[in-house]
Design a protein around this motif. Structure first.
Motif, PDB file in Angstrom:
ATOM      1  N   CYS A  66       7.868   1.663  -6.401  1.00 56.04           N
ATOM      2  CA  CYS A  66       7.950   1.891  -7.846  1.00 56.04           C
ATOM      3  C   CYS A  66       7.156   3.117  -8.299  1.00 56.04           C
ATOM      4  O   CYS A  66       6.282   3.620  -7.582  1.00 56.04           O
ATOM      5  CB  CYS A  66       7.490   0.648  -8.616  1.00 56.04           C
ATOM      6  SG  CYS A  66       5.714   0.476  -8.751  1.00 56.04           S
TER       7      CYS A  66
ATOM      8  N   CYS B 127       9.197  -4.266  -6.304  1.00 58.89           N
ATOM      9  CA  CYS B 127       8.719  -3.078  -5.593  1.00 58.89           C
ATOM     10  C   CYS B 127       8.429  -3.449  -4.137  1.00 58.89           C
ATOM     11  O   CYS B 127       7.914  -4.522  -3.852  1.00 58.89           O
ATOM     12  CB  CYS B 127       7.460  -2.542  -6.258  1.00 58.89           C
ATOM     13  SG  CYS B 127       6.689  -1.175  -5.371  1.00 58.89           S
TER      14      CYS B 127
ATOM     15  N   CYS C 236       3.329   2.819  -8.265  1.00 64.28           N
ATOM     16  CA  CYS C 236       2.722   3.016  -6.939  1.00 64.28           C
ATOM     17  C   CYS C 236       2.654   4.503  -6.589  1.00 64.28           C
ATOM     18  O   CYS C 236       1.663   4.972  -6.040  1.00 64.28           O
ATOM     19  CB  CYS C 236       3.526   2.278  -5.870  1.00 64.28           C
ATOM     20  SG  CYS C 236       3.223   0.509  -5.850  1.00 64.28           S
TER      21      CYS C 236
ATOM     22  N   CYS D 230       4.028  -2.848  -4.179  1.00 63.07           N
ATOM     23  CA  CYS D 230       3.276  -3.768  -5.023  1.00 63.07           C
ATOM     24  C   CYS D 230       4.174  -4.946  -5.408  1.00 63.07           C
ATOM     25  O   CYS D 230       5.196  -5.169  -4.782  1.00 63.07           O
ATOM     26  CB  CYS D 230       2.722  -3.038  -6.249  1.00 63.07           C
ATOM     27  SG  CYS D 230       3.969  -2.598  -7.473  1.00 63.07           S
TER      28      CYS D 230
ATOM     29  N   ARG E  63      -2.296  -1.533  -4.087  1.00 55.09           N
ATOM     30  CA  ARG E  63      -2.224  -0.059  -4.114  1.00 55.09           C
ATOM     31  C   ARG E  63      -3.486   0.574  -3.532  1.00 55.09           C
ATOM     32  O   ARG E  63      -3.433   1.628  -2.924  1.00 55.09           O
ATOM     33  CB  ARG E  63      -2.019   0.420  -5.552  1.00 55.09           C
ATOM     34  CG  ARG E  63      -0.617   0.139  -6.068  1.00 55.09           C
ATOM     35  CD  ARG E  63      -0.523   0.406  -7.545  1.00 55.09           C
ATOM     36  NE  ARG E  63       0.792   0.039  -8.060  1.00 55.09           N
ATOM     37  CZ  ARG E  63       1.118   0.086  -9.353  1.00 55.09           C
ATOM     38  NH1 ARG E  63       0.232   0.491 -10.242  1.00 55.09           N
ATOM     39  NH2 ARG E  63       2.323  -0.260  -9.753  1.00 55.09           N
TER      40      ARG E  63
HETATM   41 ZN   LIG Z   1       4.947  -0.665  -6.868  1.00 54.62          ZN
END
Ligand SMILES: [Zn+2]
Length: 431
Positions: A25, A4, A28, A7, A311
């Motif tokens: 992703c 990702c 997220c 993240c 995040r």
């Molecule tokens: Zn992510």
């Protein structure tokens, strides 16, 4: 391996994640949707929650039942918060139910006893016999690479058995974990707990009867994992809801709050597989369980924990990658404990797991040793990653204010004076 852009999750993360055109992703994006107050009306949800609780209170009253709901508890930070919220804020009278999976840490027992004392609630604990635990753990390790199947099966089943037995109309779970990690369902779905979600998400597609006769597992061994019949569920009209669908969920804030109000206590020593000192500290097998995930898919708890911090904007991608590098490939010292308990050698353990390893990641080197072919920290931070960064929060994961919550080698937490919290234990406590 693709990772990702925001993240640290790899493309092979389980349960499945998907990447959008910006390389971010679904987990997220789900997290983002939670924090956008504009999209989600939390006040409306709080009202809805109150209605459900009111209904449960009425039903319990009509039945002459003093308990209006069940809260499945492990003694962890989430259990503390769930019970506190229901009792103190909403005036419910929950029955606390624990499925004791037998792999307890001293810190876990300390916190469970603390919850019982501080909440003043009634409490039921079912302890799975250690022989049955051994048989089931061993068989499921060999078959699906999971030595904690009985945890998830027990925790997700036993509260329903109690609900049916005691005619209690509501079970309040905490976080809808799969959603939070990977965004597999949306908040709009208002997922409730059902027989299906239990089997697919929590029990790896296995029903307990599938296990009878395998590895010496008996009908008696599986009794705590048998879900009540549809007729029984219908008779009690029991409903299972997730708190995280109704209140804005911030596990770290909630843990801090419970440390202050009810003396929930994190551990003070560095763990082997994560910098997090307050989450899943009751689960002794977690290190091995998590190491299994690393052996299969090439990522572990440090990836999970760092991704969550990223995040929230409390950690940069760089800081997160340093954590992954420090922890994800470490073999836990409890591996030998569990091999001894299951009466297998470490070699046997490896032989069982080898066919389950993701071959897109793991390859044998010239000496016949399995080597990971990739890791998130081997990837340069490019344009996509720069664009995907979240606005940094003022709060930092490894700051002085978070000293008790996250392990910072430069500024470790102070000792508590309680051995259960200050020293790691290699062996587990059945009760
Ligand atoms: Zn992510």
């Amino acid at each position: 391996m693709r990772y990702c852009a925001r993240c640290l999750y790899p493309a092979n993360a389980k349960p499945t994640i998907i990447f959008d055109e910006e390389g971010v992703c679904s987990g997220c994006r789900y997290h983002e949707s939670r924090s956008k107050q504009l999209d989600i009306n939390w006040e409306e949800r709080a009202d809805l929650f109150e209605e459900i609780l009111e209904e449960a209170k009425q039903m319990a009253k009509q039945r002459g039942n003093s308990h209006d709901c069940i809260v499945p508890v492990s003694g962890g930070k989430d259990s503390h918060y769930q019970v506190w919220l229901l009792k103190e804020k909403y005036g419910m009278n929950p029955l606390l139910v624990t499925f004791n999976h037998a792999y307890n840490t001293p810190a876990g027992n300390r916190n469970l006893y603390n919850l019982i004392e501080k909440s003043g609630c009634d409490f039921v604990r079912y302890t799975a016999g250690i022989d049955s635990v051994r048989r089931i753990s061993r068989y499921m390790l060999e078959t699906v690479g999971d030595l904690t199947w009985h945890y998830h099966a027990g925790i997700k089943t036993y509260p329903f058995q109690v609900a049916v037995e005691r005619n209690i109309p509501l079970i309040v779970w905490g976080e809808h974990g799969f959603a939070e990690l990977t965004g597999i369902v949306s908040l709009e779905d208002f997922v409730e707990f059902t027989r299906w979600t239990r089997k697919e998400h929590d029990m790896r597609g296995y029903e307990p009867h599938d296990l009878v006769g395998k590895g010496g597992i008996t009908v008696q061994d599986i009794a705590p994992y048998i879900y009540p019949s549809d007729e029984d569920i219908a008779k009690v009209d029991v409903r299972g809801i997730y708190l995280s669908n109704f209140v804005y969920w911030d596990a770290t804030r909630q843990a801090e709050h419970m440390m202050k109000t009810w003396d929930f206590a994190p551990i003070t020593y560095e763990r082997e597989r994560s910098f997090n000192l307050h989450s899943k500290i009751e689960d002794h097998a977690n290190d091995v369980h998590d190491y299994l995930k690393y052996l299969k898919f090439g990522y572990g708890r440090a990836t999970d924990d760092a991704s969550m911090e990223i995040r929230h904007g409390r950690m940069t991608r760089e800081e997160g990658m340093a954590m992954v590098k420090r922890y994800d490939d470490r073999e836990p010292s409890t591996l030998q404990t569990y091999c001894d308990f299951l009466d297998i050698t470490k070699q046997k353990f490896s032989d069982w797991i080898e066919p389950m390893c993701d071959e897109s990641l793991w390859q044998k080197n010239a000496d016949g040793l399995w080597q990971p072919q990739d890791a998130v920290y081997r990837h340069e931070i490019g344009e996509l990653e720069e664009r995907a960064r979240v606005t940094p929060s003022k709060e930092r994961t490894l700051s002085d204010a978070n000293r008790r919550m996250y392990y910072n080698p430069v500024n470790p937490p102070l000792k508590s004076g309680d051995r259960a919290l200050d020293q790691p234990s290699i062996s587990f406590k059945v009760v």
